[in-house]
Write an enzyme that holds these catalytic residues in place. Structure first.
Site, PDB file in Angstrom:
ATOM      1  N   CYS A 157     -16.809  40.636  14.079  1.00 29.14           N
ATOM      2  CA  CYS A 157     -16.145  41.438  15.271  1.00 29.14           C
ATOM      3  C   CYS A 157     -14.469  41.640  15.031  1.00 29.14           C
ATOM      4  O   CYS A 157     -14.333  42.321  14.047  1.00 29.14           O
ATOM      5  CB  CYS A 157     -16.424  40.724  16.401  1.00 29.14           C
ATOM      6  SG  CYS A 157     -16.017  41.570  17.758  1.00 29.14           S
ATOM      7  N   ASP A 214     -24.904  49.598  16.974  1.00 25.38           N
ATOM      8  CA  ASP A 214     -23.629  49.011  17.702  1.00 25.38           C
ATOM      9  C   ASP A 214     -23.152  49.985  18.486  1.00 25.38           C
ATOM     10  O   ASP A 214     -22.607  50.873  18.256  1.00 25.38           O
ATOM     11  CB  ASP A 214     -22.725  48.675  16.374  1.00 25.38           C
ATOM     12  CG  ASP A 214     -21.708  47.527  16.944  1.00 25.38           C
ATOM     13  OD1 ASP A 214     -21.256  47.892  18.288  1.00 25.38           O
ATOM     14  OD2 ASP A 214     -21.085  46.846  16.204  1.00 25.38           O
ATOM     15  N   HIS A 246     -24.610  45.076  17.570  1.00 24.87           N
ATOM     16  CA  HIS A 246     -23.266  44.419  17.498  1.00 24.87           C
ATOM     17  C   HIS A 246     -23.514  42.812  17.614  1.00 24.87           C
ATOM     18  O   HIS A 246     -24.392  42.539  18.330  1.00 24.87           O
ATOM     19  CB  HIS A 246     -22.104  44.684  18.623  1.00 24.87           C
ATOM     20  CG  HIS A 246     -20.676  44.274  18.120  1.00 24.87           C
ATOM     21  ND1 HIS A 246     -19.963  44.727  17.205  1.00 24.87           N
ATOM     22  CD2 HIS A 246     -20.128  43.272  18.612  1.00 24.87           C
ATOM     23  CE1 HIS A 246     -19.138  44.039  17.386  1.00 24.87           C
ATOM     24  NE2 HIS A 246     -19.026  43.180  17.910  1.00 24.87           N
TER      25      HIS A 246
END
Length: 278
Positions: A157, A214, A246
């Site tokens: 991330c 995502d 995600h």
């Protein structure tokens, strides 16, 4: 009580225990890696203006370990990131996850993602992160039996974006693996460049692992990055997993997807072996 100076604040900063508050309750499928046969725990990394805490895991015996920088999500170096370090150590690596937000605040105690971003993450300069990672690499070589001629980096991330940027910043990185890090963004004083901006000139081979579903990273930006990488000669690639959200590697969250996570982890190991980190 007297105000803490910048240096004193860094020195008293410590790593989170357990998981960040914002991600609780923890999912039942969470992976737990023990520390048997390892040296694992918190260390202090000397940096330009003091010290920052980091989590370090490595085999209990031996030396000259290939080194992997593990870059946190927005939740800091909490239990998930620490566990990933132990997974690497079980494979014979020295793995280090420096706390990148220690000057700006303790994200582990904040209650939601929006608060974490607005109060802490948005205030972290890329230049500070690059400098701290340079210091971590130096510490690994000088104080922790690390072989930084075999230097890998992986991040998740927020840390995925940093993986691309640090691979461009430090030509001594051997290879990188970026998990669902943002690729495109506006230039600001704190974040002057994004992965798309360095793609064509990148020299380090980076493998990107992204989810096709995502919500925060549109497929169009992944395609932009793939095209930009092809104009360079780093050998970097991006894998886009269809119908995958995600944070699919985050085994402590509902977003976890075991099949894609295991495939990505296997690809990471193969990538590191292919390019000489292992």
């Amino acid at each position: 009580m007297k105000d803490l100076t910048r240096r004193e604040f860094i020195i008293v900063s410590t790593l989170a225990a357990g998981f960040a508050i914002a991600v609780r309750p923890i999912s039942a499928q969470v992976i737990t890696t023990d520390s048997q046969g390892l040296i694992a725990g918190e260390v202090k990394i000397p940096v330009a203006d003091g010290e920052i805490p980091a989590y370090r895991a490595m085999p209990a015996t031996g030396e000259n370990f290939p080194t992997v920088l593990v870059i946190q999500e927005i939740f800091g170096v909490h239990e998930h990131i620490q566990d990933i370090c132990r997974r690497f150590a079980k494979m014979g690596y020295l793995a280090i996850a420096p706390e990148m937000f220690s000057r700006q605040g303790d994200v582990s105690q904040l209650t939601n993602i929006q608060e974490i971003i607005s109060k802490v993450v948005s205030k972290v300069p890329d230049s500070q992160v690059m400098s701290d990672l340079d210091a971590t690499v130096k510490w690994a070589a000088e104080s922790s039996k690390g072989n930084t001629k075999k230097l890998g980096i992986t991040g998740f991330c927020w840390g995925g974006r940093i993986t691309w940027l640090y691979s461009a910043h430090n030509p001594n990185v051997t290879a990188g693996v970026a998990w669902y890090g943002r690729l495109v963004g506006q230039s600001t004083p704190l974040t002057p460049k994004h992965p798309i901006d360095i793609a064509a000139d990148l020299k380090v081979p980076v493998l990107g692992l992204y989810g096709g579903n995502d919500d925060g990273i549109p497929n169009s930006t992944v395609e932009q990055m793939q095209k930009a990488l092809k104009t360079g000669n780093s050998g970097s690639e991006i894998i886009l997993y269809p119908d995958t959200p995600h944070a699919f590697f985050a085994d402590y969250r509902p977003s976890y997807r075991q099949k894609e996570a295991e495939d990505g982890w296997n690809r990471l190991q193969e990538w590191f072996k292919k390019y000489g980190v292992a």
